[in-house]
Design a protein around this motif. Structure first.
Motif: not given
Length: 479
Positions: A48, A52, A178, A182, A257
């Motif tokens: 990610l 975020k 996600d 996310g 992530c």
């Protein structure tokens, strides 16, 4: 407001100065592939963007902890500022950074697996159970808290809201990270920051007086000081705004992530410092809003005037109608989103323990449903009792993680004193608390403190002497 403003400056400086010190001691490797890249699976291991990840980490670790805990901690007076600042920088940042970075270094492992590598298989088995119990307690705390606030806003029965929140948790716990977390959670994280900035503005520009931290005010200002000593109760009450074991269960989620080890400081230390600032703001406005520490205590002593009520009345009074709705939305979103990631972490810990693949939804359901049944049953227990056990187990987990991080550094042949000091201090806190607390063994205060200090000293001696000897013998064997 001098003490309050200095505290904020020190926290910000702590990120740049002490945060960089921690990062140097760990020795990051920017070229080392992270689990988000090497183990990408489209469910939990998903790269990610840095922004975020920071907002999700902040939202995950925040919850009601730095809000409810800071309000309760304000009952002791300005001494709360001292613990928030020092605890965040010298304990919380160390704990969060190492729990996240060690997960990255160990393929995205959950915290019980990491602890087991450095403190032995027995501790790993204990941590598997202990961490899951803590996460379920977190989930329960973060169901009843927002449900109570929502009831005050929309008038719907708490039991109905609890069921709705649990249904959401079930969905969010299982879907790929996600797809919901996310996309939506960065917005919630931003709203929580907006709320904190709004309250900071109210403190600065409205007619409030924050008690100053001085030699005269550096005392126990609680309404019942003999029953509520600063040590160890303050250090258990203000957890998420200083150091919190819950964070170590959340950091591995983001460790799966992160695409570069260089992002670790920004994510783990940055989110911890931000949470410390949020806790500082809530502690300050709780003391100032009602006219002082004594008045805050008298107000909260009235029936129904709990922390949720304090949040509601402060937000609506200081920020106006629209600002109040936005602020309370942030306060509701924070615990709900921490609750679902708590259950997600519990699912992953159990799955890691029994080597159950989580790629298929049926297997995720098989692990998740029993967790939710236990949590639903616990919602019938008094919130105050759940919160106290959550507070102690939270700090106990943080203490164990600090010891594991210290052993890791020792095995790497690196200096570990900056981890050993908070580990030893938190050992005294958790041992003393469980011995003296009404929900613990109810022992004499002086005896409990003495036992806590002795246990901490013995562990420190074991770490310095026994572990260093073991590592030296390993090195000799290799030679």
């Amino acid at each position: 407001m001098i003490s309050f403003l200095i505290s904020i400056v020190v926290l910000v400086a702590g990120y740049f100065v002490y945060g960089s010190f921690i990062e140097r001691k760990f020795e990051i490797d920017k070229d080392r592939p992270t689990p988000a890249i090497s183990k990408q699976d489209g469910v939990d291991f998903v790269p990610l963007k840095l922004g975020k990840i920071f907002l999700i980490q902040f939202l995950n670790i925040a919850g009601l902890g730095p809000i409810f805990g800071a309000i309760a901690g304000a009952l002791w007076g300005p001494v709360a500022f001292l613990w928030i600042v020092l605890g965040t920088i010298f304990a919380g940042c160390v704990h969060d950074y190492f729990s996240g970075m060690l997960s990255i270094r160990h393929g995205g492992d959950s915290i019980p697996e990491i602890v087991g590598k450095y403190l032995g298989n027995g501790m790993k088995q204990f941590m598997r159970i202990f961490a899951v119990v803590l996460l379920i307690l977190v989930g329960v705390v973060f169901v009843k808290g927002p449900a109570t606030i929502l009831q005050g806003l929309i008038g719907v029965d708490v039991s109905i809201l609890v069921v709705c929140i649990f249904l959401y948790y079930l969905l969010a716990t299982m879907i790929p990270i996600d797809k919901l977390i996310g996309k939506v959670y960065p917005i919630f994280g931003f709203s929580l920051l907006v709320m904190a900035v709004g309250l900071l503005g109210a403190l600065l520009f409205q007619d409030y007086t924050i008690p100053e931290l001085s030699t005269q005010s550096l005392v126990n200002m609680h309404a019942n000081p003999s029953d509520y000593p600063v040590f160890p109760l303050l250090f258990i009450t203000i957890a998420c705004g200083a150091i919190s074991g819950f964070h170590s269960t959340q950091s591995p989620l983001m460790a799966r992530c992160i695409s570069n080890e260089a992002h670790g400081k920004k994510v783990f230390i940055g989110a911890m410092i931000t949470e410390g600032i949020v806790a500082l703001i809530w502690a300050a406005i709780a003391m100032a809003f009602f006219g002082g520490v004594k008045e805050l205590g008298a107000t909260m002593a009235e029936e129904g005037h709990n922390a949720a009520w304090v949040v509601n009345i402060i937000c609506n009074t200081t920020l106006g109608k629209i600002g109040g709705i936005l602020a309370v939305f942030g306060v509701i979103a924070a615990p709900i989103t921490s609750g679902d990631t708590a259950f997600r972490s519990a699912r992953l810990i159990i799955a890691d323990s029994f080597d159950v693949s989580q790629s298929k939804i049926l297997k995720r359901l098989m692990v998740t449903i029993p967790i939710f049944l236990v949590a639903l049953a616990l919602t019938n227990i008094d919130f105050g009792i759940i919160w106290r056990y959550f507070g102690w187990s939270n700090q106990m987990l943080a203490t164990i993680v600090l010891w594991a991080a210290a052993v890791y550094m020792k095995q790497q042949g690196k200096k570990a004193w900056f981890i050993l000091i908070p580990a030893a201090f938190m050992t005294v806190v958790v041992i003393t608390y469980i011995l003296v607390a009404p929900e613990g063994f109810k022992l004499n205060y002086e005896l409990s403190c003495t036992i806590g200090i002795i246990v901490s000293l013995l562990l420190s001696i074991w770490f310095i002497l026994y572990k260093s000897a073991s590592i030296a013998s390993i090195k000799e064997a290799k030679v």
